[in-house]
Design a protein around this motif. Sequence first.
Motif, PDB file in Angstrom:
ATOM      1  N   UNK A 120       0.744  -1.263   0.105  1.00  0.00           N
ATOM      2  CA  UNK A 120       0.162   0.040   0.022  1.00  0.00           C
ATOM      3  C   UNK A 120       0.416   0.764   0.028  1.00  0.00           C
ATOM      4  N   UNK A 121       2.217   1.015   0.063  1.00  0.00           N
ATOM      5  CA  UNK A 121       3.689   1.893   0.755  1.00  0.00           C
ATOM      6  C   UNK A 121       4.430   2.162  -0.973  1.00  0.00           C
ATOM      7  N   UNK A 122       4.784   0.507  -0.574  1.00  0.00           N
ATOM      8  CA  UNK A 122       5.971   0.752  -1.727  1.00  0.00           C
ATOM      9  C   UNK A 122       5.498  -0.120  -2.937  1.00  0.00           C
ATOM     10  N   UNK A 123       6.922  -0.334  -3.531  1.00  0.00           N
ATOM     11  CA  UNK A 123       6.134  -0.892  -4.840  1.00  0.00           C
ATOM     12  C   UNK A 123       7.279  -2.103  -5.168  1.00  0.00           C
ATOM     13  N   UNK A 124       7.936  -2.342  -4.006  1.00  0.00           N
ATOM     14  CA  UNK A 124       8.292  -3.839  -4.290  1.00  0.00           C
ATOM     15  C   UNK A 124       9.537  -3.794  -2.084  1.00  0.00           C
ATOM     16  N   UNK A 125       8.869  -5.151  -2.231  1.00  0.00           N
ATOM     17  CA  UNK A 125       9.002  -5.601  -0.842  1.00  0.00           C
ATOM     18  C   UNK A 125      10.123  -6.917  -0.865  1.00  0.00           C
ATOM     19  N   UNK A 126      11.060  -6.569   0.429  1.00  0.00           N
ATOM     20  CA  UNK A 126      12.095  -8.060   0.402  1.00  0.00           C
ATOM     21  C   UNK A 126      12.426  -7.879   1.878  1.00  0.00           C
ATOM     22  N   UNK A 127      13.053  -8.817   2.102  1.00  0.00           N
ATOM     23  CA  UNK A 127      13.386  -8.613   3.363  1.00  0.00           C
ATOM     24  C   UNK A 127      14.799  -9.864   3.903  1.00  0.00           C
ATOM     25  N   UNK A 128      15.653  -9.520   3.986  1.00  0.00           N
ATOM     26  CA  UNK A 128      17.122 -10.129   4.367  1.00  0.00           C
ATOM     27  C   UNK A 128      17.802  -8.869   4.823  1.00  0.00           C
ATOM     28  N   UNK A 129      19.317  -9.840   5.351  1.00  0.00           N
ATOM     29  CA  UNK A 129      20.247  -9.067   5.397  1.00  0.00           C
ATOM     30  C   UNK A 129      21.167  -9.554   4.558  1.00  0.00           C
ATOM     31  N   UNK A 130      20.970  -9.538   2.980  1.00  0.00           N
ATOM     32  CA  UNK A 130      22.006  -9.485   1.649  1.00  0.00           C
ATOM     33  C   UNK A 130      23.111  -8.071   2.204  1.00  0.00           C
ATOM     34  N   UNK A 131      22.131  -6.824   1.405  1.00  0.00           N
ATOM     35  CA  UNK A 131      22.724  -5.535   1.709  1.00  0.00           C
ATOM     36  C   UNK A 131      24.260  -5.748   2.660  1.00  0.00           C
ATOM     37  N   UNK A 132      23.720  -5.984   3.799  1.00  0.00           N
ATOM     38  CA  UNK A 132      24.739  -5.830   4.853  1.00  0.00           C
ATOM     39  C   UNK A 132      25.481  -6.944   6.171  1.00  0.00           C
ATOM     40  N   UNK A 133      25.042  -8.623   4.776  1.00  0.00           N
ATOM     41  CA  UNK A 133      26.389  -9.486   4.754  1.00  0.00           C
ATOM     42  C   UNK A 133      27.270  -9.400   3.598  1.00  0.00           C
ATOM     43  N   UNK A 134      26.516  -9.596   2.277  1.00  0.00           N
ATOM     44  CA  UNK A 134      27.930 -10.170   1.443  1.00  0.00           C
ATOM     45  C   UNK A 134      27.028  -8.276   0.644  1.00  0.00           C
ATOM     46  N   UNK A 135      26.950  -7.779   0.818  1.00  0.00           N
ATOM     47  CA  UNK A 135      27.180  -5.948   0.172  1.00  0.00           C
ATOM     48  C   UNK A 135      26.682  -6.450  -1.204  1.00  0.00           C
ATOM     49  N   UNK A 136      27.978  -6.254  -2.237  1.00  0.00           N
ATOM     50  CA  UNK A 136      27.063  -6.336  -3.390  1.00  0.00           C
ATOM     51  C   UNK A 136      27.782  -7.839  -4.109  1.00  0.00           C
ATOM     52  N   UNK A 137      28.088  -8.357  -2.967  1.00  0.00           N
ATOM     53  CA  UNK A 137      28.661  -9.846  -3.421  1.00  0.00           C
ATOM     54  C   UNK A 137      27.643 -10.548  -4.505  1.00  0.00           C
ATOM     55  N   UNK A 138      28.045 -11.354  -5.523  1.00  0.00           N
ATOM     56  CA  UNK A 138      26.833 -12.050  -5.944  1.00  0.00           C
ATOM     57  C   UNK A 138      25.311 -11.520  -6.840  1.00  0.00           C
ATOM     58  N   UNK A 139      25.819 -10.327  -6.413  1.00  0.00           N
ATOM     59  CA  UNK A 139      24.670  -8.965  -7.808  1.00  0.00           C
ATOM     60  C   UNK A 139      25.389  -8.306  -8.280  1.00  0.00           C
ATOM     61  N   UNK A 140      26.779  -7.050  -7.817  1.00  0.00           N
ATOM     62  CA  UNK A 140      26.778  -6.257  -8.540  1.00  0.00           C
ATOM     63  C   UNK A 140      29.314  -6.141  -8.302  1.00  0.00           C
ATOM     64  N   UNK A 141      29.332  -6.629  -9.271  1.00  0.00           N
ATOM     65  CA  UNK A 141      30.748  -6.507 -10.081  1.00  0.00           C
ATOM     66  C   UNK A 141      30.998  -4.494  -9.247  1.00  0.00           C
ATOM     67  N   UNK A 142      32.490  -4.451  -8.644  1.00  0.00           N
ATOM     68  CA  UNK A 142      32.954  -3.009  -8.443  1.00  0.00           C
ATOM     69  C   UNK A 142      32.643  -2.294  -9.675  1.00  0.00           C
TER      70      UNK A 142
END
Length: 302
Positions: A120-142
Amino acid sequence: MSRGIYIVANDKVGENAIALLNSIRYYDPEVPVFLIPFNDNYQNVAATLVQKHNVQIFPDLDFLNQFTNKIAEIFDRDFLALPNKMRKLVAWFGPLDEFLYIDTDIIVFEKIANVLDYLSKYGFICCDYHHAGRGLQDIFSPDIREKGIFTEEQLSDVFNSGFWASKKGAISETQMYDLLRECSQHREYFDFSRQVTDQPILNYIVLKAIPQRFNLVKIPGGGAGSWAGSKHFQEKDRALYDGEKRLQYIHWAGIAMKPGAPYQELWEYYRYLNEPKPTQIFADETNNIWQQMSDRIKKLFS
């Protein structure tokens, strides 16, 4: 307005799919669930889930096949490790107005579709600590940071692609194909070092196309974790707790469900809910592995 859950599965992940649906239905007997076939080998698991849990097959298989063919046209053959994993992206074009996508190597511990209330407030929801743990690993390169493709605030919203929610129409079909082409022209942006497929691409699409995003673990005081690789969770009442916080779900991302796997007994509880539990659950899988090893040894000395 229709709300519900999508999963992607075939017969290879049938056991996990059954465990997931058993857990979903334990807490929510009514929520609509749609199965997006991973490939053509899905009839056995589909028959079980349809009969036991009223799961529906994604209604437009022609569109699903067209989307899969489009992926093959857009990306070079060696770009994506498992191109069919991209089929989860058709969730934006399916029958549900608001939807939650869940990987099959997950079991849930609540009426999980309630997370859709945040849409009702957002267009996308997730629920995990990837951002705080692995950061950009397995997602983006430097490169993605060095070239300023996203701001630091945007990069703090990266997420694991196994559990997320959004709305039909949040991304148009034309926009989706344009963004996929953009990704295909910049392989250097992505971290595919661990053979991930959809996660880097999905993150790119969401960060580019959906400005209103929310990660449920960023609530005041922080939310519970969800990765099965975290060994500190405690089991109580057939659920897991992160300290005093009850997990919404547990995700065996990158972890095979086999003897010795973390929280294996809890997975077994949900897998064999309301049916007899076999005495040797992983016997066939183990025997198959030993047979493969034996065959390889024979070839070496033949």
